[in-house]
Scaffold this motif. Structure first.
Motif, short mmCIF file in Angstrom:
data_model
loop_
_atom_site.label_atom_id
_atom_site.label_comp_id
_atom_site.label_asym_id
_atom_site.label_seq_id
_atom_site.Cartn_x
_atom_site.Cartn_y
_atom_site.Cartn_z
N TYR A 20 0.81 -0.80 -0.65
CA TYR A 20 0.30 0.26 -0.22
C TYR A 20 0.72 0.95 0.01
N GLU A 21 -0.27 1.98 -0.04
CA GLU A 21 0.64 3.43 -0.33
C GLU A 21 1.46 4.13 1.10
N SER A 22 0.48 3.81 2.20
CA SER A 22 1.13 4.40 2.80
C SER A 22 0.79 3.37 4.47
#
Length: 63
Positions: A20-22
């Motif tokens: 995931y991006e974060s």
């Protein structure tokens, strides 16, 4: 809990978050892993010093 099992669970959690991006830091806590805060921080510090993880900063405070 065996420390090696805890280390594996922490590394597995970090690996899962890489998709995931974060980073999901809401669940990246000692209570999530079922251990004391002191043990969790010491394991993280050991992983940092050994070069297994990077990009985090451990802040200890008397409060």
């Amino acid at each position: 809990m065996n420390n090696f099992k805890l280390i594996f669970r922490i590394l597995k959690y970090i690996e899962a978050c890489m998709e995931y991006e974060s980073f999901d830091d809401d669940n990246f806590t000692a209570s999530h892993f079922g251990v004391s805060k002191a043990l969790f921080l010491n394991i993280l510090r050991t992983l940092l010093e050994a070069g297994y993880i990077s990009g985090i900063k451990i802040v200890t405070d008397k409060c």
